[in-house]
Design an enzyme around this catalytic site. Structure first.
Site, PDB file in Angstrom:
ATOM      1  N   GLU A 157       0.821  -1.225   0.000  1.00 16.61           N
ATOM      2  CA  GLU A 157       0.000   0.000   0.000  1.00 16.61           C
ATOM      3  C   GLU A 157       0.854   1.274   0.000  1.00 16.61           C
ATOM      4  OE1 GLU A 157      -3.636   2.281   2.367  1.00 16.61           O
ATOM      5  OE2 GLU A 157      -2.592   0.645   3.357  1.00 16.61           O
ATOM      6  N   LYS A 190      -2.788  -1.975  -2.870  1.00 17.00           N
ATOM      7  CA  LYS A 190      -3.818  -1.054  -2.371  1.00 17.00           C
ATOM      8  C   LYS A 190      -3.357   0.355  -2.703  1.00 17.00           C
ATOM      9  CE  LYS A 190      -6.625   0.278   1.603  1.00 17.00           C
ATOM     10  NZ  LYS A 190      -7.243  -0.145   2.873  1.00 17.00           N
TER      11      LYS A 190
END
Length: 294
Positions: free
Chosen positions: A176, A213
């Site tokens: 992420e 993400k």
């Protein structure tokens, strides 16, 4: 790795719920839920209250595998129980929802236009416990604020370096590297980020699956080739501070990108709501995020 869960995350319809507010963001999450800081006098009481909030969300009839593929947990939540089962087991066994764990320890100071992750000192121990608690995958967050090539490379290098350790432990990492939605250089940062991620993906072997993400991109379908990359299980989007409505609208424009929202999932929930009111608000949020994801 649980093959049934792998197939669900890779091919299922729905989104991933982010329930992983940590020590630093918990007071804010509780305040948004209608519990002020005056309601607790120490960290233990604070974490008890946030676990009650998460338990109420997870046990709600609106929180189910028809619309929700997975849920990301805070480390303490993994070690706590819901109705006599560890949270990960409750999610998997009772709800049919795949459990993930946030493993990062927060962000370092900004340097070169980015915030790397702080060192994750006890990672090996955390991954061992995650396996014992039947967790499927992990999540870790860095932040990009400027289109600085050196900074962005450092973020992606760090994410994949730790990602390899997570893969070696038999778990699927969610990489992420968030691009700040308020950055004046957001689109340029996303171009640099995509190029760096692609380099690492191309060097992975077939038995090294990862998830990504990412902030919803400025340019529609910017991440389509990452979504289609053979080493990527799924690409999920963070809401990044957008309201539910705004995040959903932007998400709908991007083919194959699904939600992994936190604030956008829980923004209309309140501790004082009756169960009926609470379940209705959660059901409405789940439905809207699901529709944006499919």
């Amino acid at each position: 790795m649980n093959q049934h869960q792998f197939e669900k995350i890779k091919n299922g319809k729905g989104f991933i719920a982010a329930l992983d507010q940590s020590g630093g963001s918990t007071p804010k999450a509780l305040a948004a839920y209608g519990i002020p800081e005056s309601a607790y006098s120490n960290e233990d009481e604070m974490f008890d209250l946030v676990h009650e909030m998460r338990t109420r969300i997870i046990t709600s009839p609106a929180f189910n595998s028809d619309k929700i593929l997975g849920a990301i947990l805070f480390e303490q939540t993994m070690d706590r129980e819901i109705e006599g089962k560890y949270t990960g087991d409750y999610l998997a066994d009772v709800k049919g929802v795949v459990p993930f764990l946030k493993v990062d320890k927060g962000l370092a100071e900004e340097k070169d236009g980015v915030q790397l992750m702080k060192p994750i000192d006890n990672l090996d121990d955390t991954l061992k416990r995650a396996n014992e608690r039947n967790i499927f995958g992990t999540k870790m967050r860095s932040v990009i604020k400027e289109a600085n090539p050196e900074g962005i490379k450092a973020v992606v290098d760090q994410q994949f370096e730790i990602g390899h350790k997570i893969i070696d432990a038999g778990l699927v990492p969610i990489i992420e590297p968030e691009v700040d939605i308020n950055s004046p250089e957001k689109e340029k940062s996303e171009e640099l980020l995509k190029a760096e991620i692609k380099k690492h993906l191309d060097n992975l072997s077939d038995d090294q699956p990862v998830m990504l993400k990412l902030s919803i991109p400025t340019k529609t379908d910017m991440y389509k080739d990452l979504i289609d990359h053979p080493k990527v299980v799924r690409v999920v989007a963070l809401s990044g501070g957008y309201s539910t409505e705004e995040a959903n609208a932007k998400l709908k424009e991007n083919d194959g990108l699904i939600a992994s929202f936190s604030r956008a999932l829980s923004q209309d929930l309140n501790a004082d709501q009756t169960d009926e009111e609470f379940n209705k608000e959660l059901a409405d949020a789940v439905e809207s995020i699901y529709q944006a994801s499919v």
